[in-house]
Design a protein around this motif. Structure first.
Motif, PDB file in Angstrom:
ATOM      1  N   MET A 106      38.697  33.058  40.980  1.00  0.00           N
ATOM      2  CA  MET A 106      39.282  32.891  42.062  1.00  0.00           C
ATOM      3  C   MET A 106      40.997  33.049  42.245  1.00  0.00           C
ATOM      4  O   MET A 106      41.405  33.596  43.296  1.00  0.00           O
ATOM      5  CB  MET A 106      39.004  31.278  42.539  1.00  0.00           C
ATOM      6  CG  MET A 106      37.730  31.249  42.907  1.00  0.00           C
ATOM      7  SD  MET A 106      37.251  29.511  42.972  1.00  0.00           S
ATOM      8  CE  MET A 106      37.283  28.881  44.716  1.00  0.00           C
ATOM      9  N   LEU A 107      41.341  32.934  41.111  1.00  0.00           N
ATOM     10  CA  LEU A 107      42.727  32.904  40.843  1.00  0.00           C
ATOM     11  C   LEU A 107      43.202  34.239  41.007  1.00  0.00           C
ATOM     12  O   LEU A 107      44.039  34.796  41.718  1.00  0.00           O
ATOM     13  CB  LEU A 107      43.229  32.300  39.546  1.00  0.00           C
ATOM     14  CG  LEU A 107      44.529  31.676  39.208  1.00  0.00           C
ATOM     15  CD1 LEU A 107      44.666  30.538  40.118  1.00  0.00           C
ATOM     16  CD2 LEU A 107      44.902  31.509  38.011  1.00  0.00           C
ATOM     17  N   LEU A 162      42.732  35.678  44.407  1.00  0.00           N
ATOM     18  CA  LEU A 162      43.816  35.323  45.453  1.00  0.00           C
ATOM     19  C   LEU A 162      45.149  36.083  45.032  1.00  0.00           C
ATOM     20  O   LEU A 162      45.877  36.543  45.873  1.00  0.00           O
ATOM     21  CB  LEU A 162      44.130  33.876  45.326  1.00  0.00           C
ATOM     22  CG  LEU A 162      43.208  33.125  46.127  1.00  0.00           C
ATOM     23  CD1 LEU A 162      43.552  31.494  45.654  1.00  0.00           C
ATOM     24  CD2 LEU A 162      43.826  33.054  47.433  1.00  0.00           C
ATOM     25  N   TYR A 163      45.382  36.437  43.561  1.00  0.00           N
ATOM     26  CA  TYR A 163      46.673  37.135  43.591  1.00  0.00           C
ATOM     27  C   TYR A 163      46.573  38.383  44.196  1.00  0.00           C
ATOM     28  O   TYR A 163      47.345  39.159  44.705  1.00  0.00           O
ATOM     29  CB  TYR A 163      46.878  37.227  42.041  1.00  0.00           C
ATOM     30  CG  TYR A 163      47.832  36.170  41.471  1.00  0.00           C
ATOM     31  CD1 TYR A 163      49.240  36.001  42.360  1.00  0.00           C
ATOM     32  CD2 TYR A 163      47.525  35.229  40.849  1.00  0.00           C
ATOM     33  CE1 TYR A 163      50.018  35.263  42.161  1.00  0.00           C
ATOM     34  CE2 TYR A 163      48.476  34.025  40.353  1.00  0.00           C
ATOM     35  CZ  TYR A 163      49.576  34.016  41.005  1.00  0.00           C
ATOM     36  OH  TYR A 163      50.454  33.183  40.807  1.00  0.00           O
ATOM     37  N   LEU A 168      44.652  39.217  46.787  1.00  0.00           N
ATOM     38  CA  LEU A 168      44.936  39.098  47.996  1.00  0.00           C
ATOM     39  C   LEU A 168      46.016  38.726  48.736  1.00  0.00           C
ATOM     40  O   LEU A 168      46.509  39.500  49.690  1.00  0.00           O
ATOM     41  CB  LEU A 168      44.029  38.092  48.624  1.00  0.00           C
ATOM     42  CG  LEU A 168      42.354  38.077  48.635  1.00  0.00           C
ATOM     43  CD1 LEU A 168      41.509  36.914  49.245  1.00  0.00           C
ATOM     44  CD2 LEU A 168      42.133  39.095  49.535  1.00  0.00           C
ATOM     45  N   SER A 169      46.885  38.157  47.835  1.00  0.00           N
ATOM     46  CA  SER A 169      48.206  37.576  48.545  1.00  0.00           C
ATOM     47  C   SER A 169      49.319  38.872  48.466  1.00  0.00           C
ATOM     48  O   SER A 169      50.108  38.896  49.346  1.00  0.00           O
ATOM     49  CB  SER A 169      48.709  36.539  47.580  1.00  0.00           C
ATOM     50  OG  SER A 169      49.054  36.752  46.316  1.00  0.00           O
TER      51      SER A 169
END
Lengths: 209, 152
Positions: free
Chosen positions: A15-16, A19-20, A22-23
């Motif tokens: 997930m981490l 997310l990185y 994605l962000s």
């Protein structure tokens, strides 16, 4: 217990990582991830380069990552990604980062002029209107040609612009507020940051004196 | 065993802080994307995202803004599903003939619930102000006249 924990950890790591990705915060954020000291995170956040600008990594994102489509809706994943569509189009420095006028002129795209008839062609009106501006900026040349490729006369006349010389008071303030040229420019046509596209005719020496 | 627990908790904390960062970075959608939330929220539907870029690849501005009659103002067109199924507004093309039909609700109704009516990345929305640091999805419309009807 240990199996469960390991599974949980792996899940979190994934997930981490996602997310990185994605962000799209870039290398700085990635450096933050490796060093989890909270102080470094704070410093990096306030001192990022051009903190108010959107870096290239955050342009033309697919719908699920663009922040305006709901990633929990299944429909979002069926929509086309702008990057995919823009890949073959001529580039510009603002807006969608696509030069739409050039894309049309050079037939990178062939948008219909009539929704039923793909053969129907626009009535292109080739007339430049020169507007002398009061300040030091170059005069504005308004080309009907490029506008009539996209639009119908009735889109602008007479509601937005009275078709008569001297009848329209135009100011940058009103354009910024979304009136006059700002009805389209600054919303969907190239934005007002492209000063030179309109202010394109340098003042003559006599006019300056 | 014990420090595995600690690491899991640390990871969870990192995850939460990341989520906050992600939300705070706001939207990165396309210039000219229009969110229409005249009735969606009250009807319990996601607000509509209209991508100008996708449509201008296929149609010139005139088709929607002269032939079909869309006003040049986000939220300035009184669009309802009844009008659409009767062939007005989006329904002039989204009828299964020119473009895919209306039963594909989620293709248009795709914004997070509560997203206000707006033109994404419009001049006023992009002005650097204290307001613009908020995520777009929770922000009040940046366009002062976004909710009013089009001025003539």
């Amino acid at each position: 217990m240990s199996m469960k924990m390991r599974a949980l950890r792996i899940m979190l790591m994934i997930m981490l990582a996602t997310l990185y990705g994605l962000s799209g915060v870039g290398d700085l954020a990635r450096a933050e991830a490796e060093d989890s000291t909270p102080q470094i995170q704070r410093a990096a956040k306030v001192n990022t380069f051009n903190r108010l600008l959107k870096p290239p990594s955050e342009r033309n994102l697919p719908p699920a990552e663009d922040g305006i489509h709901d990633p929990t809706s299944e429909g979002t994943y069926l929509l086309q990604s702008p990057r995919e569509a823009f890949d073959s189009l001529p580039k510009s420095n603002s807006g969608n980062r696509v030069d739409w006028v050039k894309a049309l002129e050079e037939k990178y795209i062939e948008p219909r002029f009539d929704r039923f008839d793909p053969e129907k062609k626009p009535m292109v009106f080739d007339l430049n209107i020169v507007r002398e501006v009061k300040g030091s900026m170059p005069d504005v040349v308004y080309p009907h040609k490029q506008h009539t490729e996209w639009l119908d006369c009735s889109n602008c006349h007479p509601a937005i612009f009275i078709p008569q010389k001297g009848a329209n008071q135009i100011s940058m303030a009103s354009i910024l507020m979304g009136e006059m040229c700002g009805v389209c420019h600054g919303k969907v046509a190239f934005p007002v940051s492209e000063c030179r596209k309109c202010h394109s005719q340098n003042k003559t020496a006599e006019a300056k004196n | 065993m014990w420090h595995r627990k600690v690491r899991t908790v640390a990871l969870c904390a990192a995850f939460v802080s990341l989520l906050t960062t992600l939300v705070a970075t706001g939207a990165h959608a396309e210039y000219g994307d229009v969110v229409i939330n005249n009735y969606s929220d009250t009807a319990g539907m996601r607000p509509v995202v209209f991508p100008h870029w996708f449509h201008r690849v296929r149609f010139r501005c005139k088709v929607c803004h002269a032939d079909i009659g869309f006003q040049f103002k986000a939220g300035g067109n009184d669009i309802t599903m009844l009008k659409i199924i009767d062939g007005e507004f989006c329904g002039a093309c989204h009828n299964g003939d020119i473009a895919w039909p209306v039963e594909n609700c989620a293709l248009c109704h795709s914004a997070p619930p509560g997203t206000p009516t707006q033109v994404h990345e419009s001049t006023l929305q992009k002005l650097v102000s204290p307001d613009s640091s908020e995520p777009v999805s929770t922000k009040k419309p940046a366009e002062p006249a976004a909710a009013t009807t089009s001025e003539k």
